[in-house]
Design a protein around this motif. Structure first.
Motif, PDB file in Angstrom:
ATOM      1  N   PRO A  98       1.029  -1.134   0.199  1.00  0.00           N
ATOM      2  CA  PRO A  98       0.183  -0.033  -0.059  1.00  0.00           C
ATOM      3  C   PRO A  98       0.910   1.234   0.120  1.00  0.00           C
ATOM      4  N   PRO A  99       0.243   2.194  -0.688  1.00  0.00           N
ATOM      5  CA  PRO A  99       0.934   3.697  -0.414  1.00  0.00           C
ATOM      6  C   PRO A  99       1.558   3.961   0.757  1.00  0.00           C
ATOM      7  N   ALA A 100       2.810   4.653   0.960  1.00  0.00           N
ATOM      8  CA  ALA A 100       3.490   5.037   2.144  1.00  0.00           C
ATOM      9  C   ALA A 100       2.547   6.004   2.751  1.00  0.00           C
ATOM     10  N   THR A 101       2.738   6.109   4.144  1.00  0.00           N
ATOM     11  CA  THR A 101       1.680   6.857   4.988  1.00  0.00           C
ATOM     12  C   THR A 101       2.003   8.256   4.494  1.00  0.00           C
ATOM     13  N   LEU A 102       0.870   9.016   3.957  1.00  0.00           N
ATOM     14  CA  LEU A 102       0.865  10.217   3.350  1.00  0.00           C
ATOM     15  C   LEU A 102      -0.054  11.150   4.461  1.00  0.00           C
ATOM     16  N   ALA A 103      -0.682  10.578   5.108  1.00  0.00           N
ATOM     17  CA  ALA A 103      -1.398  11.359   6.153  1.00  0.00           C
ATOM     18  C   ALA A 103      -0.822  12.270   6.981  1.00  0.00           C
ATOM     19  N   GLY A 104      -1.308  13.609   7.115  1.00  0.00           N
ATOM     20  CA  GLY A 104      -0.720  14.631   7.734  1.00  0.00           C
ATOM     21  C   GLY A 104       0.464  15.294   6.602  1.00  0.00           C
ATOM     22  N   ARG A 105       0.670  14.746   5.619  1.00  0.00           N
ATOM     23  CA  ARG A 105       1.503  15.552   4.647  1.00  0.00           C
ATOM     24  C   ARG A 105       0.856  16.602   3.921  1.00  0.00           C
ATOM     25  N   ALA A 106       1.460  17.657   3.475  1.00  0.00           N
ATOM     26  CA  ALA A 106       0.876  18.709   2.519  1.00  0.00           C
ATOM     27  C   ALA A 106       0.984  18.117   1.146  1.00  0.00           C
ATOM     28  N   LEU A 107      -0.446  18.393   0.443  1.00  0.00           N
ATOM     29  CA  LEU A 107      -0.318  18.068  -1.019  1.00  0.00           C
ATOM     30  C   LEU A 107       0.563  18.953  -1.681  1.00  0.00           C
ATOM     31  N   PRO A 108       1.415  18.628  -2.643  1.00  0.00           N
ATOM     32  CA  PRO A 108       2.271  19.462  -3.402  1.00  0.00           C
ATOM     33  C   PRO A 108       1.151  20.636  -4.141  1.00  0.00           C
ATOM     34  N   ALA A 109       1.955  21.622  -4.727  1.00  0.00           N
ATOM     35  CA  ALA A 109       1.032  22.533  -5.391  1.00  0.00           C
ATOM     36  C   ALA A 109       1.367  22.317  -6.748  1.00  0.00           C
ATOM     37  N   LEU A 110       0.702  21.346  -7.297  1.00  0.00           N
ATOM     38  CA  LEU A 110       0.648  20.911  -8.497  1.00  0.00           C
ATOM     39  C   LEU A 110      -0.503  21.568  -9.632  1.00  0.00           C
ATOM     40  N   ASP A 111       0.040  21.713 -10.805  1.00  0.00           N
ATOM     41  CA  ASP A 111      -0.973  22.552 -11.866  1.00  0.00           C
ATOM     42  C   ASP A 111      -1.213  21.440 -12.595  1.00  0.00           C
ATOM     43  N   LEU A 112      -2.414  20.752 -12.681  1.00  0.00           N
ATOM     44  CA  LEU A 112      -3.099  19.876 -13.816  1.00  0.00           C
ATOM     45  C   LEU A 112      -3.599  20.562 -14.729  1.00  0.00           C
ATOM     46  N   VAL A 113      -4.242  20.205 -15.675  1.00  0.00           N
ATOM     47  CA  VAL A 113      -4.955  20.728 -17.032  1.00  0.00           C
ATOM     48  C   VAL A 113      -6.404  20.179 -17.302  1.00  0.00           C
ATOM     49  N   ASP A 114      -7.258  21.094 -17.748  1.00  0.00           N
ATOM     50  CA  ASP A 114      -8.488  20.701 -17.746  1.00  0.00           C
ATOM     51  C   ASP A 114      -8.576  20.201 -19.255  1.00  0.00           C
ATOM     52  N   ALA A 115      -9.918  20.085 -19.821  1.00  0.00           N
ATOM     53  CA  ALA A 115     -10.190  19.728 -21.250  1.00  0.00           C
ATOM     54  C   ALA A 115      -9.526  20.499 -22.274  1.00  0.00           C
ATOM     55  N   ASP A 179      -3.072  14.883 -15.601  1.00  0.00           N
ATOM     56  CA  ASP A 179      -1.739  15.110 -15.110  1.00  0.00           C
ATOM     57  C   ASP A 179      -0.721  14.517 -15.987  1.00  0.00           C
ATOM     58  N   PRO A 180      -0.246  15.470 -17.064  1.00  0.00           N
ATOM     59  CA  PRO A 180       0.683  15.299 -18.130  1.00  0.00           C
ATOM     60  C   PRO A 180       2.076  14.828 -17.314  1.00  0.00           C
ATOM     61  N   ALA A 181       2.324  15.357 -16.467  1.00  0.00           N
ATOM     62  CA  ALA A 181       3.900  15.208 -15.753  1.00  0.00           C
ATOM     63  C   ALA A 181       3.780  14.140 -14.833  1.00  0.00           C
ATOM     64  N   GLY A 182       2.606  13.670 -14.266  1.00  0.00           N
ATOM     65  CA  GLY A 182       2.433  12.441 -13.441  1.00  0.00           C
ATOM     66  C   GLY A 182       3.097  12.866 -12.072  1.00  0.00           C
ATOM     67  N   GLY A 183       2.878  14.310 -11.714  1.00  0.00           N
ATOM     68  CA  GLY A 183       3.203  14.559 -10.388  1.00  0.00           C
ATOM     69  C   GLY A 183       2.544  14.084  -9.197  1.00  0.00           C
ATOM     70  N   LEU A 184       1.076  13.895  -9.583  1.00  0.00           N
ATOM     71  CA  LEU A 184       0.391  13.347  -8.301  1.00  0.00           C
ATOM     72  C   LEU A 184       0.681  11.840  -8.204  1.00  0.00           C
ATOM     73  N   ARG A 185       0.815  11.029  -9.098  1.00  0.00           N
ATOM     74  CA  ARG A 185       1.197   9.519  -8.775  1.00  0.00           C
ATOM     75  C   ARG A 185       2.605   9.659  -8.333  1.00  0.00           C
ATOM     76  N   SER A 186       3.448  10.457  -8.914  1.00  0.00           N
ATOM     77  CA  SER A 186       4.918  10.584  -8.103  1.00  0.00           C
ATOM     78  C   SER A 186       4.437  10.633  -6.570  1.00  0.00           C
ATOM     79  N   PHE A 187       3.746  11.835  -6.083  1.00  0.00           N
ATOM     80  CA  PHE A 187       3.597  12.040  -4.815  1.00  0.00           C
ATOM     81  C   PHE A 187       2.933  10.888  -4.028  1.00  0.00           C
ATOM     82  N   LEU A 188       1.991  10.017  -4.727  1.00  0.00           N
ATOM     83  CA  LEU A 188       1.475   8.915  -4.046  1.00  0.00           C
ATOM     84  C   LEU A 188       2.581   7.754  -3.625  1.00  0.00           C
ATOM     85  N   GLY A 189       3.493   7.760  -4.574  1.00  0.00           N
ATOM     86  CA  GLY A 189       4.664   6.821  -4.452  1.00  0.00           C
ATOM     87  C   GLY A 189       4.330   5.203  -4.846  1.00  0.00           C
ATOM     88  N   GLN A 190       3.355   5.064  -5.539  1.00  0.00           N
ATOM     89  CA  GLN A 190       2.728   3.712  -6.346  1.00  0.00           C
ATOM     90  C   GLN A 190       2.502   3.962  -7.679  1.00  0.00           C
TER      91      GLN A 190
END
Length: 230
Positions: A98-115, A179-190
């Motif tokens: 399972p993903p590493a414990t992220l509870a309590g960590r700050a969500l990174p300031a990511l810019d995603l894109v819409d349609a 998420d073109p850069a995959g930043g959110l998946r990278s933050f999740l670590g899985q």
């Protein structure tokens, strides 16, 4: 000189009986008289050995031959040994953790894109339940999350690449982003797992309150989702 026997063919006594086919045998009083015969015998022994110098000259070629044979056998062993089970070996997939414990960590300031490929700051949509759909579109799970989300809490779906899938317009919509850069998946670590949607619940301060590795029935996270509205 040696004393001939009665027939003049050798000494009369002092020697055992010799085969008659040897013919006349004369034993000289001086052993040096046999030097010529000894030299001839040594020459014949060297010639029989095949090289000048006799058996000692054969030592180096025999040693070279022995080393060559041993080297060849060792090479064959090295080449063939690892291949004995090569056809039956199968890579064993790494077990899922399972993903590493992220509870309590700050969500990174990511810019995603819409349609329309316009950038959308992810932290500007908080509080939110963010569902990663790169492993599974899971429309039923998204619909359940939308139905359970209290007022003021966003439901955001995120896909990989730059393409944002179209959604039907006759029902409440999640905010669909890519998420073109995959930043959110990278933050999740899985990595993404086929058939599985993963969700992050993030409060209005930008802190991750819970990670749901495999988004299942809404009852499993309803309380955490409701708490985001507080």
């Amino acid at each position: 000189m040696g004393k001939p026997d009665a027939e003049g063919h050798g000494p009369a006594d002092g020697l055992p009986g010799l085969p008659p086919e040897w013919g006349r045998v004369v034993v000289p009083d001086d052993a040096s008289a046999l030097s010529a015969e000894a030299a001839q015998i040594r020459r014949e022994l060297r010639r029989a050995a095949g090289l000048p110098g006799g058996h000692r000259a054969l030592g180096l070629p025999l040693l070279v031959l022995l080393v060559a044979v041993l080297t060849t056998l060792a090479g064959l062993l090295v080449v063939t040994w690892p291949r004995v089970n090569r056809g039956t070996e199968r890579s064993t997939p790494a077990p899922y953790s399972p993903p590493a414990t992220l509870a309590g960590r700050a969500l990174p300031a990511l810019d995603l894109v819409d349609a329309s490929q316009a950038p959308v700051p992810l932290r500007g949509l908080l509080p939110a339940m963010i569902i990663l759909l790169d492993g599974c579109p899971c429309p039923d799970r998204v619909a359940d999350a939308l139905a359970a989300a209290p007022a003021g809490v966003s439901v955001v779906t995120v896909t990989g690449g730059r393409t944002v899938p179209a959604r039907p317009t006759n029902q409440r919509q999640a905010r669909a982003l890519a998420d073109p850069a995959g930043g959110l998946r990278s933050f999740l670590g899985q990595p993404a797992r086929p058939g599985t949607a993963t969700a992050l619940l993030v409060d209005r301060a930008g802190t991750v309150t819970r990670v749901v590795p495999d988004l299942g029935p809404v009852d499993a996270y309803r309380g955490d989702l409701s708490a985001l509205a507080a």
